[in-house]
Design a protein around this motif. Sequence first.
Motif, short mmCIF file in Angstrom:
data_model
loop_
_atom_site.label_atom_id
_atom_site.label_comp_id
_atom_site.label_asym_id
_atom_site.label_seq_id
_atom_site.Cartn_x
_atom_site.Cartn_y
_atom_site.Cartn_z
N ARG A 28 57.08 33.48 47.80
CA ARG A 28 55.88 32.64 47.76
C ARG A 28 54.67 33.52 47.52
N LEU A 29 54.00 33.26 46.44
CA LEU A 29 52.77 33.98 46.12
C LEU A 29 51.58 33.21 46.66
N SER A 30 50.56 33.97 47.06
CA SER A 30 49.31 33.37 47.53
C SER A 30 48.16 33.88 46.68
N CYS A 31 47.18 33.03 46.49
CA CYS A 31 45.96 33.40 45.78
C CYS A 31 44.79 32.95 46.65
N ALA A 32 44.12 33.92 47.27
CA ALA A 32 42.98 33.62 48.13
C ALA A 32 41.70 33.75 47.32
N ALA A 33 40.90 32.69 47.30
CA ALA A 33 39.69 32.64 46.48
C ALA A 33 38.45 32.69 47.35
N SER A 34 37.42 33.33 46.84
CA SER A 34 36.14 33.35 47.54
C SER A 34 35.02 33.54 46.52
N GLY A 35 33.80 33.15 46.92
CA GLY A 35 32.65 33.37 46.07
C GLY A 35 32.31 32.25 45.12
N PHE A 36 33.06 31.14 45.18
CA PHE A 36 32.73 29.99 44.34
C PHE A 36 33.18 28.72 45.05
N THR A 37 32.70 27.59 44.56
CA THR A 37 33.04 26.30 45.16
C THR A 37 34.45 25.91 44.74
N PHE A 38 35.35 26.09 45.64
CA PHE A 38 36.78 25.97 45.33
C PHE A 38 37.12 24.62 44.72
N ASP A 39 36.54 23.55 45.24
CA ASP A 39 36.89 22.20 44.79
C ASP A 39 36.50 21.94 43.34
N ASP A 40 35.61 22.75 42.78
CA ASP A 40 35.14 22.54 41.41
C ASP A 40 36.03 23.23 40.37
N TYR A 41 37.05 23.91 40.83
CA TYR A 41 37.83 24.75 39.93
C TYR A 41 39.30 24.34 39.90
N ALA A 42 39.94 24.68 38.81
CA ALA A 42 41.38 24.65 38.72
C ALA A 42 41.87 26.10 38.87
N ILE A 43 43.01 26.24 39.50
CA ILE A 43 43.61 27.56 39.69
C ILE A 43 44.93 27.61 38.92
N GLY A 44 45.07 28.61 38.12
CA GLY A 44 46.29 28.78 37.35
C GLY A 44 47.02 30.05 37.74
N TRP A 45 48.32 30.01 37.57
CA TRP A 45 49.15 31.20 37.72
C TRP A 45 49.66 31.61 36.33
N PHE A 46 49.53 32.88 36.05
CA PHE A 46 50.02 33.45 34.81
C PHE A 46 50.94 34.61 35.14
N ARG A 47 51.72 35.02 34.17
CA ARG A 47 52.55 36.20 34.36
C ARG A 47 52.61 36.99 33.06
N GLN A 48 52.81 38.27 33.22
CA GLN A 48 52.90 39.15 32.05
C GLN A 48 53.97 40.20 32.30
N ALA A 49 54.99 40.17 31.46
CA ALA A 49 56.05 41.16 31.51
C ALA A 49 55.70 42.29 30.54
N PRO A 50 56.26 43.47 30.75
CA PRO A 50 55.96 44.60 29.86
C PRO A 50 56.26 44.26 28.41
N GLY A 51 55.30 44.53 27.53
CA GLY A 51 55.48 44.29 26.11
C GLY A 51 55.36 42.85 25.68
N LYS A 52 55.00 41.97 26.61
CA LYS A 52 54.89 40.55 26.28
C LYS A 52 53.48 40.05 26.54
N GLU A 53 53.17 38.92 25.91
CA GLU A 53 51.86 38.31 26.13
C GLU A 53 51.80 37.64 27.50
N ARG A 54 50.57 37.48 27.97
CA ARG A 54 50.39 36.77 29.23
C ARG A 54 50.78 35.31 29.04
N GLU A 55 51.57 34.80 29.98
CA GLU A 55 52.16 33.47 29.87
C GLU A 55 51.67 32.58 31.00
N GLY A 56 51.21 31.38 30.67
CA GLY A 56 50.83 30.43 31.70
C GLY A 56 52.05 29.87 32.40
#
Length: 125
Positions: A19-47
């Motif tokens: 289970r990954l966690s993403c703790a956010a601060s410094g902005f109004t959380f409710d106004d944003y969408a949060i995305g998870w991306f991943r990037q493997a070596p030699g590959k583009e960042r993937e949503g």
Amino acid sequence: EVQLVESGGGLVQAGGSLRLSCAASGFTFDDYAIGWFRQAPGKEREGVSCISSSDGSTYYADSVKGRFTISSDNAKNTVYLQMNTLKPEDTAVYYCAAAVGLPLRPYAPYEYDYWGQGTQVTVSS
């Protein structure tokens, strides 16, 4: 100052869970969408997945549907990515990112304004 801090990565055997966690601060959380991306070596960042903090709408890449679940705890300004039935091809650095509102293209990195530093996920076969 806007901050996104990922945690929860590690080494796991194929079929296992993390289970990954993403703790956010410094902005109004409710106004944003949060995305998870991943990037493997030699590959583009993937949503991987995205959640709207305002209405809870969720999106998943086909490669993770049925295995990953994204959720948000608005009281804690934290988004989670529960990853089950992990496969070696899930190995990558996982990043969370924040976008104003709900991106038209949730899997496009350019839609996002803020990024975390990433956490490594390694799945052994």
